[in-house]
Design a protein around this motif. Structure first.
Motif, PDB file in Angstrom:
ATOM      1  N   THR A  80       0.841  -1.196   0.000  1.00 41.22           N
ATOM      2  CA  THR A  80       0.000   0.000   0.000  1.00 41.22           C
ATOM      3  C   THR A  80       0.877   1.246   0.000  1.00 41.22           C
ATOM      4  N   SER A  81       0.264   2.364  -0.341  1.00 42.85           N
ATOM      5  CA  SER A  81       1.003   3.623  -0.360  1.00 42.85           C
ATOM      6  C   SER A  81       1.566   3.922   1.025  1.00 42.85           C
ATOM      7  N   CYS A  82       2.834   4.247   1.070  1.00 41.79           N
ATOM      8  CA  CYS A  82       3.507   4.553   2.336  1.00 41.79           C
ATOM      9  C   CYS A  82       4.537   5.633   2.064  1.00 41.79           C
ATOM     10  N   ARG A  83       4.489   6.705   2.821  1.00 37.89           N
ATOM     11  CA  ARG A  83       5.358   7.842   2.565  1.00 37.89           C
ATOM     12  C   ARG A  83       6.611   7.785   3.440  1.00 37.89           C
ATOM     13  N   VAL A  84       7.721   8.210   2.836  1.00 38.36           N
ATOM     14  CA  VAL A  84       8.995   8.278   3.557  1.00 38.36           C
ATOM     15  C   VAL A  84       9.558   9.680   3.390  1.00 38.36           C
ATOM     16  N   ASP A  85      10.435  10.063   4.286  1.00 38.52           N
ATOM     17  CA  ASP A  85      11.022  11.398   4.250  1.00 38.52           C
ATOM     18  C   ASP A  85      12.000  11.511   3.084  1.00 38.52           C
TER      19      ASP A  85
END
Length: 337
Positions: free
Chosen positions: A222-227
């Motif tokens: 699934t969509s997962c955001r990282v810095d």
């Protein structure tokens, strides 16, 4: 009423209309530091009618002692020098909270040439100051990113030449790695350098690596955001894996496939962790390389440092496998499509 008095009254009405129309705070002190005029904007800031403010000093109106003493000293200086003085100070607005104000005290001269009053004008510059601070932060952040990018480009160039078999090979490696870096920057720029989606990073890298072989990539997660820092590191790592797969691994064979899967979970220490797996299959048998090139060092050492996580690169006979586990900052949130 004599004509002269009528003219003076009309002139005063015009002046008063102008003084009340401006959002600036306008006022006048006498030489004993007492307010003898204040427009509506100033009275609104104080939260009091003119009858309560008339003839009172800053200290009597409730200004902090340091603030009142500062203005007393400035008024005395204007009286002594006959020169205006400027300053900037925070002050609590009755309804807006603490604001930042710029002000100027200007001498008013009498017929004898002496200062008989001090006119003041104060402007709310809070939004401008906030914008300046934001701009300074952006410039500092840009400088930081540029320096990091230059260091990365320098490392890419050095390692590409050191591990190249020819000048043409070096040029090809540098071009492909800079293109991968540029693509990652484009992705982050679209997100204002706040974060990047793992799904988008994986799609971008796979399309860049093998434009006509999208069906040979399986993306699971699934969509997962990282810095931004981790996004750049992951993009470069995936690019190196893609490049190796095209030349020597699964993508060098028509039957080869690549699976990129990731999952977000909580580890035993209660940390939010992202686990990503690259798994090749269907390609030629794999054997460990005789020596480690830039790609292997990037994956095993550079990525471990940049991600603050654990990495494992395995040259299994059935296909190259790469695993990474990294903690995610608490400020980066997951978005489920």
């Amino acid at each position: 009423m004599p004509a002269q008095q009528e003219q003076n009254a009309a002139r005063w009405r015009i002046y008063e209309a102008l003084l009340q129309a401006t959002p600036d705070l306008l006022y006048v002190f006498d030489i004993q530091h007492r307010f003898i005029y204040a427009n509506d904007a100033l009275l609104t800031m104080w939260g009091m009618p003119w009858d309560d403010a008339r003839g009172r000093t800053c200290l009597e109106l409730g200004y902090e002692p340091w603030h009142a003493a500062m203005h007393d000293e400035e008024i005395d200086r204007v009286i002594a020098t006959g020169q205006p003085i400027r300053g900037e100070v925070p002050f609590p607005h009755q309804t807006k909270g603490t604001r930042i104000y710029e002000y100027i005290f200007t001498p008013v001269f009498g017929l004898d040439g002496n200062v008989e009053a001090i006119a003041g004008s104060t402007r709310d510059v809070t939004e401008r100051k906030q914008h300046e601070q934001h701009l300074e932060l952006l410039i500092n952040e840009l400088n930081h990113r540029v320096k990091n990018s230059l260091v990365m480009v320098q490392s890419l160039a050095r390692q590409s030449f050191n591990n190249a078999t020819s000048l043409e090979d070096a040029h090809e490696k540098i071009d492909s790695r800079l293109l991968a870096l540029s693509t990652a920057h484009d992705t982050l720029t679209r997100e204002n350098w706040q974060s990047a989606d793992i799904l988008e990073l994986a799609r971008d890298v796979s399309a860049l690596c093998e434009p006509d072989a999208s069906g040979r990539f399986v993306l699971e997660g699934t969509s997962c955001r990282v810095d931004p820092r981790r996004a750049l590191a992951l993009s470069m790592a995936l690019h190196e894996l893609c490049t190796n797969a095209v030349k020597y691994g699964a993508l060098s064979s028509p039957q080869g496939r690549v699976r990129i899967a990731w999952e977000r979970r909580v580890d035993v220490d209660g940390r939010d962790v992202l686990e990503l797996v690259w798994q090749e299959s269907g390609g030629p048998p794999v054997s460990p390389p005789a020596r480690k090139g830039f790609g292997s060092r990037l994956l095993e050492r550079g990525l471990k440092r940049d991600l603050d996580g654990d990495v494992d690169l395995a040259f299994d006979p059935a296909g190259v496998a790469f695993r990474v586990s990294m903690p995610l900052p608490a400020t980066v949130s997951e978005v489920i499509l």
